[in-house]
Design an enzyme around this catalytic site. Structure first.
Site, short mmCIF file in Angstrom:
data_model
loop_
_atom_site.label_atom_id
_atom_site.label_comp_id
_atom_site.label_asym_id
_atom_site.label_seq_id
_atom_site.Cartn_x
_atom_site.Cartn_y
_atom_site.Cartn_z
N SER A 53 109.99 -1.75 -1.51
CA SER A 53 110.64 -0.44 -1.39
C SER A 53 112.06 -0.54 -1.92
O SER A 53 112.65 -1.63 -1.90
CB SER A 53 110.68 -0.04 0.10
OG SER A 53 111.49 1.11 0.28
N TYR A 80 111.90 -1.58 9.42
CA TYR A 80 111.09 -1.38 8.20
C TYR A 80 111.83 -1.99 7.01
O TYR A 80 111.24 -2.74 6.22
CB TYR A 80 110.88 0.13 7.99
CG TYR A 80 110.20 0.49 6.67
CD1 TYR A 80 108.82 0.42 6.54
CD2 TYR A 80 110.95 0.90 5.57
CE1 TYR A 80 108.20 0.76 5.34
CE2 TYR A 80 110.34 1.22 4.37
CZ TYR A 80 108.97 1.16 4.26
OH TYR A 80 108.36 1.49 3.07
N1 LIG Z 1 105.90 6.75 0.43
C1 LIG Z 1 107.10 6.24 0.33
O1 LIG Z 1 108.11 6.95 0.35
C2 LIG Z 1 107.28 4.75 0.16
C3 LIG Z 1 108.51 4.29 -0.30
C4 LIG Z 1 108.69 2.93 -0.48
C5 LIG Z 1 107.67 2.06 -0.20
N2 LIG Z 1 106.48 2.53 0.27
C6 LIG Z 1 105.42 1.55 0.57
O2 LIG Z 1 104.28 1.86 -0.19
C7 LIG Z 1 103.12 1.39 0.52
C8 LIG Z 1 102.12 2.54 0.62
O3 LIG Z 1 102.67 3.54 1.45
P1 LIG Z 1 102.26 5.06 1.35
O4 LIG Z 1 103.52 5.83 1.24
O5 LIG Z 1 101.21 5.24 0.36
O6 LIG Z 1 101.72 5.29 2.84
P2 LIG Z 1 100.44 6.06 3.40
O7 LIG Z 1 100.19 7.30 2.63
O8 LIG Z 1 100.70 6.18 4.86
O9 LIG Z 1 99.26 5.03 3.13
C9 LIG Z 1 99.25 3.80 3.80
C10 LIG Z 1 97.96 3.08 3.52
O10 LIG Z 1 98.01 1.83 4.22
C11 LIG Z 1 96.85 1.71 5.01
N3 LIG Z 1 97.16 0.95 6.23
C12 LIG Z 1 98.16 1.16 7.10
N4 LIG Z 1 98.05 0.29 8.13
C13 LIG Z 1 96.94 -0.45 7.88
C14 LIG Z 1 96.29 -1.50 8.58
N5 LIG Z 1 96.73 -1.95 9.76
N6 LIG Z 1 95.18 -2.04 8.02
C15 LIG Z 1 94.70 -1.58 6.84
N7 LIG Z 1 95.27 -0.59 6.14
C16 LIG Z 1 96.38 -0.03 6.66
C17 LIG Z 1 96.40 3.13 5.33
O11 LIG Z 1 95.00 3.16 5.54
P3 LIG Z 1 94.27 3.43 6.96
O12 LIG Z 1 95.16 4.31 7.77
O13 LIG Z 1 92.96 4.05 6.56
O14 LIG Z 1 94.10 2.07 7.53
C18 LIG Z 1 96.74 3.83 4.02
O15 LIG Z 1 95.70 3.67 3.09
C19 LIG Z 1 103.62 0.90 1.87
O16 LIG Z 1 103.76 -0.49 1.83
C20 LIG Z 1 104.98 1.57 2.00
O17 LIG Z 1 105.84 0.85 2.84
C21 LIG Z 1 106.26 3.85 0.44
#
Ligand SMILES: NC(=O)c1ccc[n+]([C@@H]2O[C@H](COP(=O)([O-])OP(=O)(O)OC[C@H]3O[C@@H](n4cnc5c(N)ncnc54)[C@H](OP(=O)(O)O)[C@@H]3O)[C@@H](O)[C@H]2O)c1
Length: 264
Positions: free
Chosen positions: A147, A160
């Site tokens: 991130s 985080y």
């Molecule tokens: N969106 C942002 O602004 C942002 C910014 C910087 C970095 N990121 C990073 O990008 C990555 C993806 O985030 P996102 O924004 O796409 O979030 P999201 O929409 O909440 O998706 C998160 C994904 O992770 C899976 N997940 C969460 N906990 C899990 C567990 N215990 N076991 C297996 N799967 C799990 C969820 O699937 P299930 O719930 O089906 O398990 C879902 O598919 C993360 O690492 C996040 O920190 C996001």
């Protein structure tokens, strides 16, 4: 430069929503037509993805060590051509240390495990397979998603940011250790992006006014993956990277070389 277009089989850990699901779709659409395996905990989402032609595996990255080993072994045995893994599963919690009694230490431990410890554990378990694949001349890729907050902490989500900073630091060292192996580390560093990450905090409606649309993010991330960049920082994360991270990986490389010279 080896890049994601060389991949034949890619696992996306955490692909039932957001960034992981969007990257999985873009990877599947590559002209090289890799096999794409998606994981997550929600079976109904996995069923939808199976209908779209993805391979699916239900998995909770918060499983204990034996559970993670079983997950990795079963994926490797079912998909022996696996050469790439994206680690997208991640969670985010707000903590207010001015009200220490409100800090939920179970949430803190889950966040640390999901965002850092489980990923390093899975990488450790995947590496024997990926090193073997790479030794045949097939490039292999490990792609952690960190991130922009790994570079410039956001104090409203202090732990985080610390997990992402830890994963970022680990990714630099891992890349250095694997330099001559044919296993490449590509770190994807998103800015604030449209996803479900903030839904449970009740913040998504207001954040949606400022976050980067998922399509825009995915297109930019795919450009970096197709170039084979070691770091793929995007948007605000790219600005932070430019300002605070320039030269860090090179300095780490120099320190590693000096240490090898001294210790043999
Ligand atoms: N969106 C942002 O602004 C942002 C910014 C910087 C970095 N990121 C990073 O990008 C990555 C993806 O985030 P996102 O924004 O796409 O979030 P999201 O929409 O909440 O998706 C998160 C994904 O992770 C899976 N997940 C969460 N906990 C899990 C567990 N215990 N076991 C297996 N799967 C799990 C969820 O699937 P299930 O719930 O089906 O398990 C879902 O598919 C993360 O690492 C996040 O920190 C996001």
């Amino acid at each position: 430069m080896p890049n994601i277009s060389d991949s034949k089989c890619i696992l996306v850990v955490g692909a039932t929503a957001g960034i992981g699901r969007a990257l999985a779709a873009s990877l599947k659409a590559l002209p090289s037509k890799p096999k794409v395996i998606v994981t997550g905990r929600r079976q109904e989402r996995l069923d939808e993805l199976a209908k779209q032609g993805f391979e699916t595996v239900k998995a909770d990255v918060n499983a204990d060590r034996a559970g993670l080993k079983q997950f990795v072994d079963s994926v490797v045995s079912k998909y022996p051509d696996l050469d790439s893994v994206i680690f997208s599963a991640g969670i985010q919690h707000e903590f207010d240390f001015t009200k220490p009694e409100s800090v939920n230490l179970d949430n803190l431990a889950d966040e640390l495990n999901t965002n850092y410890l489980a990923i390093v554990t899975m990488i450790t378990y995947f590496l024997p397979h990926l090193l073997k694949v790479a030794s045949t001349g097939q490039p292999a890729f490990i792609m952690p998603i960190t991130s922009g907050l790994a570079i410039v902490p956001g104090p409203w989500v202090p732990c985080y940011c610390a997990t992402k900073a830890a994963l970022h630091s680990y990714s630099i060292s891992l890349n250095e250790q694997l330099l001559d192996t044919g296993v490449h580390v590509i770190e994807i560093m998103p800015p604030l992006v449209e996803s479900e990450l903030h839904d449970h905090q009740g913040k998504s409606p207001s954040l949606s006014k400022v976050w980067m649309p998922l399509d825009e993010f995915t297109n930019k991330a795919m450009e970096g993956l197709k170039r084979g960049d070691t770091f793929v920082p995007i948007g605000m994360a790219a600005q932070g990277f430019e300002k605070f991270e320039k030269g860090k990986a090179e300095a780490s490389h120099g320190a590693f070389m000096n240490m090898k010279k001294v210790t043999g």
